[in-house]
Design an enzyme around this catalytic site. Structure first.
Site, PDB file in Angstrom:
ATOM      1  N   HIS A 175      70.503  11.718  62.225  1.00  0.00           N
ATOM      2  CA  HIS A 175      71.325  12.926  62.086  1.00  0.00           C
ATOM      3  C   HIS A 175      70.438  14.101  61.658  1.00  0.00           C
ATOM      4  O   HIS A 175      70.630  15.233  62.099  1.00  0.00           O
ATOM      5  CB  HIS A 175      72.429  12.658  61.065  1.00  0.00           C
ATOM      6  CG  HIS A 175      73.576  13.610  61.137  1.00  0.00           C
ATOM      7  ND1 HIS A 175      74.587  13.585  60.218  1.00  0.00           N
ATOM      8  CD2 HIS A 175      73.896  14.599  62.000  1.00  0.00           C
ATOM      9  CE1 HIS A 175      75.478  14.528  60.507  1.00  0.00           C
ATOM     10  NE2 HIS A 175      75.074  15.155  61.589  1.00  0.00           N
ATOM     11  N   GLU A 192      77.219   4.968  62.121  1.00  0.00           N
ATOM     12  CA  GLU A 192      77.064   5.172  60.683  1.00  0.00           C
ATOM     13  C   GLU A 192      76.695   3.858  60.018  1.00  0.00           C
ATOM     14  O   GLU A 192      77.330   2.829  60.263  1.00  0.00           O
ATOM     15  CB  GLU A 192      78.391   5.655  60.062  1.00  0.00           C
ATOM     16  CG  GLU A 192      78.867   6.996  60.549  1.00  0.00           C
ATOM     17  CD  GLU A 192      78.358   8.165  59.727  1.00  0.00           C
ATOM     18  OE1 GLU A 192      77.560   7.952  58.791  1.00  0.00           O
ATOM     19  OE2 GLU A 192      78.775   9.296  60.020  1.00  0.00           O
ATOM     20  N   ASP A 225      70.327  12.375  56.703  1.00  0.00           N
ATOM     21  CA  ASP A 225      70.497  10.953  57.009  1.00  0.00           C
ATOM     22  C   ASP A 225      69.919  10.592  58.377  1.00  0.00           C
ATOM     23  O   ASP A 225      69.851  11.450  59.240  1.00  0.00           O
ATOM     24  CB  ASP A 225      71.984  10.566  56.899  1.00  0.00           C
ATOM     25  CG  ASP A 225      72.927  11.376  57.789  1.00  0.00           C
ATOM     26  OD1 ASP A 225      72.828  12.617  57.813  1.00  0.00           O
ATOM     27  OD2 ASP A 225      73.770  10.765  58.454  1.00  0.00           O
ATOM     28  N   HIS A 271      73.337   7.600  61.496  1.00  0.00           N
ATOM     29  CA  HIS A 271      73.791   8.318  60.301  1.00  0.00           C
ATOM     30  C   HIS A 271      73.860   7.338  59.127  1.00  0.00           C
ATOM     31  O   HIS A 271      73.742   6.134  59.315  1.00  0.00           O
ATOM     32  CB  HIS A 271      75.227   8.830  60.490  1.00  0.00           C
ATOM     33  CG  HIS A 271      75.470   9.700  61.660  1.00  0.00           C
ATOM     34  ND1 HIS A 271      75.563  11.065  61.554  1.00  0.00           N
ATOM     35  CD2 HIS A 271      75.701   9.414  62.962  1.00  0.00           C
ATOM     36  CE1 HIS A 271      75.845  11.583  62.743  1.00  0.00           C
ATOM     37  NE2 HIS A 271      75.926  10.597  63.620  1.00  0.00           N
TER      38      HIS A 271
END
Length: 184
Positions: A154, A115, A164, A33
């Site tokens: 994602h 992330e 993303d 992400h």
């Protein structure tokens, strides 16, 4: 031998937004992400505050829109390569939302979410790729069902809803660097 579900070099920042997986042995997908809070700004406390439930809706207009969310990721990799871990890998972080992979719904049940501090269009840093490779290698050693074909963005598990990690993410370079850790 004891198994650690924390990344060895992580700064631990515990999120309350996680729960038990329905079947921990089913972990078989790694989802990449991106996030920046406020959008497009780096180095703020916004990500940590969002993932720990302490985001102040009055601090920024965008925060007012998202402060109610109960979301988390297993790890966040900052622009300088620092890895923050919010949820142990064996627990279910709340990162994927409405999602599916190869026909299977609820990706949070069987996925690990990483992330990268960034945006879809802005290149990620070399330090981030190095940390992502190291974190990914540890995850792959814990969960060998995660193959190169089961490392996705994602956008791949929530198409039309998420974009993303975006066009700036170097998938070819990342997969090439990971190939040394993959079995068979």
């Amino acid at each position: 031998m004891s198994v650690s579900y924390q990344y060895k070099d992580a700064v631990i920042k515990a999120s309350p937004f996680f729960d038990e997986r329905p079947d921990e042995s089913a972990v078989s997908v790694l989802v990449i992400h991106n996030i920046s809070l406020p959008p497009g700004q780096f180095g703020t406390k916004g990500i940590e505050q969002l993932f720990t439930g302490t985001l102040d809706p009055d601090e920024h207009p965008f925060y007012a829109e998202i402060a109610h969310l109960r979301v988390s990721a297993h790890c966040v990799i900052r622009r300088d390569g620092t890895v923050e871990q919010y949820v142990p890998f064996n627990k279910r972080a709340w990162h994927a939302g409405v999602s599916s992979f190869q026909g299977r719904q609820k990706c949070n049940d069987f996925a690990i979410g990483i992330e990268l501090e960034g945006t879809d269009e802005q290149p990620y840093t070399e330090a981030q790729y190095q940390s992502l490779e190291a974190v990914s290698a540890q995850i792959i050693s814990l969960y060998p069902a995660i193959t190169l074909g089961r490392i996705v963005g994602h956008n791949d598990i929530a198409p039309g809803r998420k974009t993303d990690p975006g066009v700036a993410f170097n998938w070819a370079g990342y997969r090439q660097s990971l190939s040394q850790y993959m079995k068979g």
